[in-house]
Design a protein around this motif. Sequence first.
Motif, PDB file in Angstrom:
ATOM      1  N   GLY A 118       0.798  -1.223   0.000  1.00 34.15           N
ATOM      2  CA  GLY A 118       0.000   0.000   0.000  1.00 34.15           C
ATOM      3  C   GLY A 118       0.823   1.260   0.000  1.00 34.15           C
ATOM      4  O   GLY A 118       0.278   2.369  -0.018  1.00 34.15           O
ATOM      5  N   GLY A 119       2.163   1.114   0.014  1.00 33.55           N
ATOM      6  CA  GLY A 119       3.047   2.278   0.047  1.00 33.55           C
ATOM      7  C   GLY A 119       3.087   3.028  -1.270  1.00 33.55           C
ATOM      8  O   GLY A 119       2.732   2.503  -2.327  1.00 33.55           O
ATOM      9  N   LEU A 120       3.538   4.271  -1.201  1.00 33.51           N
ATOM     10  CA  LEU A 120       3.522   5.199  -2.339  1.00 33.51           C
ATOM     11  C   LEU A 120       4.921   5.400  -2.902  1.00 33.51           C
ATOM     12  O   LEU A 120       5.853   5.716  -2.152  1.00 33.51           O
ATOM     13  CB  LEU A 120       2.952   6.544  -1.890  1.00 33.51           C
ATOM     14  CG  LEU A 120       2.904   7.675  -2.915  1.00 33.51           C
ATOM     15  CD1 LEU A 120       1.876   7.367  -4.000  1.00 33.51           C
ATOM     16  CD2 LEU A 120       2.560   8.998  -2.227  1.00 33.51           C
ATOM     17  N   LEU A 121       5.080   5.217  -4.204  1.00 35.23           N
ATOM     18  CA  LEU A 121       6.325   5.497  -4.908  1.00 35.23           C
ATOM     19  C   LEU A 121       6.121   6.732  -5.766  1.00 35.23           C
ATOM     20  O   LEU A 121       5.258   6.752  -6.651  1.00 35.23           O
ATOM     21  CB  LEU A 121       6.726   4.310  -5.779  1.00 35.23           C
ATOM     22  CG  LEU A 121       7.970   4.479  -6.665  1.00 35.23           C
ATOM     23  CD1 LEU A 121       9.198   4.774  -5.829  1.00 35.23           C
ATOM     24  CD2 LEU A 121       8.194   3.252  -7.531  1.00 35.23           C
ATOM     25  N   SER A 122       6.903   7.781  -5.514  1.00 30.60           N
ATOM     26  CA  SER A 122       6.768   9.060  -6.218  1.00 30.60           C
ATOM     27  C   SER A 122       8.000   9.304  -7.076  1.00 30.60           C
ATOM     28  O   SER A 122       9.113   9.397  -6.564  1.00 30.60           O
ATOM     29  CB  SER A 122       6.594  10.191  -5.198  1.00 30.60           C
ATOM     30  OG  SER A 122       6.623  11.461  -5.816  1.00 30.60           O
ATOM     31  N   LEU A 123       7.797   9.408  -8.393  1.00 35.18           N
ATOM     32  CA  LEU A 123       8.890   9.602  -9.349  1.00 35.18           C
ATOM     33  C   LEU A 123       8.708  10.922 -10.090  1.00 35.18           C
ATOM     34  O   LEU A 123       7.597  11.252 -10.517  1.00 35.18           O
ATOM     35  CB  LEU A 123       8.912   8.475 -10.383  1.00 35.18           C
ATOM     36  CG  LEU A 123       8.945   7.034  -9.888  1.00 35.18           C
ATOM     37  CD1 LEU A 123       8.793   6.081 -11.075  1.00 35.18           C
ATOM     38  CD2 LEU A 123      10.234   6.756  -9.134  1.00 35.18           C
ATOM     39  N   LEU A 124       9.797  11.646 -10.257  1.00 32.73           N
ATOM     40  CA  LEU A 124       9.796  12.817 -11.129  1.00 32.73           C
ATOM     41  C   LEU A 124      10.816  12.566 -12.219  1.00 32.73           C
ATOM     42  O   LEU A 124      12.002  12.374 -11.938  1.00 32.73           O
ATOM     43  CB  LEU A 124      10.159  14.083 -10.351  1.00 32.73           C
ATOM     44  CG  LEU A 124      10.118  15.382 -11.171  1.00 32.73           C
ATOM     45  CD1 LEU A 124       8.684  15.727 -11.555  1.00 32.73           C
ATOM     46  CD2 LEU A 124      10.751  16.540 -10.401  1.00 32.73           C
ATOM     47  N   VAL A 125      10.348  12.539 -13.483  1.00 30.02           N
ATOM     48  CA  VAL A 125      11.206  12.173 -14.604  1.00 30.02           C
ATOM     49  C   VAL A 125      11.055  13.190 -15.737  1.00 30.02           C
ATOM     50  O   VAL A 125      10.058  13.905 -15.825  1.00 30.02           O
ATOM     51  CB  VAL A 125      10.870  10.762 -15.128  1.00 30.02           C
ATOM     52  CG1 VAL A 125      10.972   9.728 -14.010  1.00 30.02           C
ATOM     53  CG2 VAL A 125       9.476  10.706 -15.767  1.00 30.02           C
ATOM     54  N   ARG A 126      12.049  13.220 -16.606  1.00 32.67           N
ATOM     55  CA  ARG A 126      11.960  14.032 -17.822  1.00 32.67           C
ATOM     56  C   ARG A 126      11.048  13.308 -18.801  1.00 32.67           C
ATOM     57  O   ARG A 126      11.150  12.094 -18.988  1.00 32.67           O
ATOM     58  CB  ARG A 126      13.351  14.216 -18.423  1.00 32.67           C
ATOM     59  CG  ARG A 126      13.399  15.243 -19.561  1.00 32.67           C
ATOM     60  CD  ARG A 126      13.381  16.648 -19.019  1.00 32.67           C
ATOM     61  NE  ARG A 126      13.809  17.618 -20.020  1.00 32.67           N
ATOM     62  CZ  ARG A 126      13.000  18.292 -20.827  1.00 32.67           C
ATOM     63  NH1 ARG A 126      11.695  18.124 -20.750  1.00 32.67           N
ATOM     64  NH2 ARG A 126      13.472  19.152 -21.701  1.00 32.67           N
ATOM     65  N   ASN A 127      10.162  14.039 -19.425  1.00 30.68           N
ATOM     66  CA  ASN A 127       9.141  13.487 -20.301  1.00 30.68           C
ATOM     67  C   ASN A 127       9.672  13.306 -21.725  1.00 30.68           C
ATOM     68  O   ASN A 127       9.787  14.267 -22.483  1.00 30.68           O
ATOM     69  CB  ASN A 127       7.922  14.412 -20.298  1.00 30.68           C
ATOM     70  CG  ASN A 127       6.783  13.873 -21.130  1.00 30.68           C
ATOM     71  OD1 ASN A 127       6.799  12.740 -21.601  1.00 30.68           O
ATOM     72  ND2 ASN A 127       5.762  14.709 -21.318  1.00 30.68           N
ATOM     73  N   ALA A 128       9.972  12.055 -22.097  1.00 27.83           N
ATOM     74  CA  ALA A 128      10.514  11.793 -23.431  1.00 27.83           C
ATOM     75  C   ALA A 128       9.499  12.053 -24.537  1.00 27.83           C
ATOM     76  O   ALA A 128       9.876  12.337 -25.675  1.00 27.83           O
ATOM     77  CB  ALA A 128      11.010  10.352 -23.512  1.00 27.83           C
ATOM     78  N   ASP A 129       8.206  11.967 -24.199  1.00 24.29           N
ATOM     79  CA  ASP A 129       7.174  12.186 -25.209  1.00 24.29           C
ATOM     80  C   ASP A 129       7.011  13.661 -25.577  1.00 24.29           C
ATOM     81  O   ASP A 129       6.302  13.984 -26.531  1.00 24.29           O
ATOM     82  CB  ASP A 129       5.836  11.634 -24.714  1.00 24.29           C
ATOM     83  CG  ASP A 129       5.853  10.117 -24.604  1.00 24.29           C
ATOM     84  OD1 ASP A 129       6.401   9.467 -25.502  1.00 24.29           O
ATOM     85  OD2 ASP A 129       5.324   9.594 -23.607  1.00 24.29           O
ATOM     86  N   ALA A 130       7.644  14.537 -24.801  1.00 21.02           N
ATOM     87  CA  ALA A 130       7.565  15.974 -25.099  1.00 21.02           C
ATOM     88  C   ALA A 130       8.952  16.592 -25.208  1.00 21.02           C
ATOM     89  O   ALA A 130       9.126  17.798 -25.034  1.00 21.02           O
ATOM     90  CB  ALA A 130       6.762  16.686 -24.015  1.00 21.02           C
ATOM     91  N   LEU A 131       9.935  15.764 -25.520  1.00 21.39           N
ATOM     92  CA  LEU A 131      11.323  16.223 -25.495  1.00 21.39           C
ATOM     93  C   LEU A 131      11.611  17.292 -26.552  1.00 21.39           C
ATOM     94  O   LEU A 131      12.535  18.095 -26.390  1.00 21.39           O
ATOM     95  CB  LEU A 131      12.249  15.019 -25.710  1.00 21.39           C
ATOM     96  CG  LEU A 131      13.659  15.084 -25.134  1.00 21.39           C
ATOM     97  CD1 LEU A 131      13.650  15.442 -23.658  1.00 21.39           C
ATOM     98  CD2 LEU A 131      14.376  13.753 -25.346  1.00 21.39           C
ATOM     99  N   ALA A 132      10.827  17.340 -27.601  1.00 22.14           N
ATOM    100  CA  ALA A 132      11.049  18.341 -28.648  1.00 22.14           C
ATOM    101  C   ALA A 132      10.455  19.700 -28.307  1.00 22.14           C
ATOM    102  O   ALA A 132      10.728  20.694 -28.991  1.00 22.14           O
ATOM    103  CB  ALA A 132      10.477  17.853 -29.971  1.00 22.14           C
ATOM    104  N   MET A 133       9.640  19.782 -27.241  1.00 22.85           N
ATOM    105  CA  MET A 133       8.931  21.022 -26.949  1.00 22.85           C
ATOM    106  C   MET A 133       9.870  22.170 -26.604  1.00 22.85           C
ATOM    107  O   MET A 133       9.752  23.275 -27.156  1.00 22.85           O
ATOM    108  CB  MET A 133       7.938  20.800 -25.800  1.00 22.85           C
ATOM    109  CG  MET A 133       6.752  19.941 -26.173  1.00 22.85           C
ATOM    110  SD  MET A 133       5.676  20.711 -27.405  1.00 22.85           S
ATOM    111  CE  MET A 133       4.984  22.063 -26.442  1.00 22.85           C
TER     112      MET A 133
END
Length: 236
Positions: A118-133
């Motif tokens: 039930g624990g929470l894993l919180s990730l902050l990542v660079r978004n590869a799907d918007a890398l050209a923006m």
Amino acid sequence: MARQLDERIAARFPVGRRLRVLDVGLGQGTQALRLARAGHEVTGLESDPAMLASVRETLTAEPEGIRERVRLIEGDGRDTGAHFAPGAFDVVLCHGVLMYVPEPDPMLAGMARVLAPGGLLSLLVRNADALAMRPGLAGDWETALAAFDSPSYTNRIGLRVRADRLADLTATLTGVGAPLDTWYGVRVFTDQAPDDAVPPEPEELARLLAAEERAARTDPYRAVAALLHLCGVRGG
């Protein structure tokens, strides 16, 4: 980011419960210190001795009760599963770290392993799907075109790093037993701001944050955010 994290914690745990939090690659300790001030027991894992020294220095200015709730360990986040026992934490944070890890799946598996059911894993990542923006909006067409074909990019401090795709991380989180529960966009409208930009006045800042917070949870805006905040929940 802090608002999103607090929202997910409130959704998963009783109000007032003191949580066991692990911050993998805690950097300057922003979230670790904030959560310790909120009453939680926080362990910070960091491989950079200079970063650890900086956090320790910051801690000296905190009240004793808060200092006692923070434990700092020098170590590589890729060895998280070896540092701690299974189920040792209620919340695991890994913010702004995966872009420096060539093969993130083993690291994600290690972090999921130390989460309690039930624990929470919180990730902050660079978004590869918007890398050209970012380069596209800046008129850097060569870099924008290259971003369509590769998750690798050069960050603002000149390091060659990598971004992650939402679909890939969703599959990985399911595979390691902490399937995706919720995700947000981060820096939808403000990614073009220079690092040395003058902070806006309080009223303007409030409007900016309100717009970012709304976009963070609204399609299609969140899909083109510079960063993604993914929250997985450990099964069990």
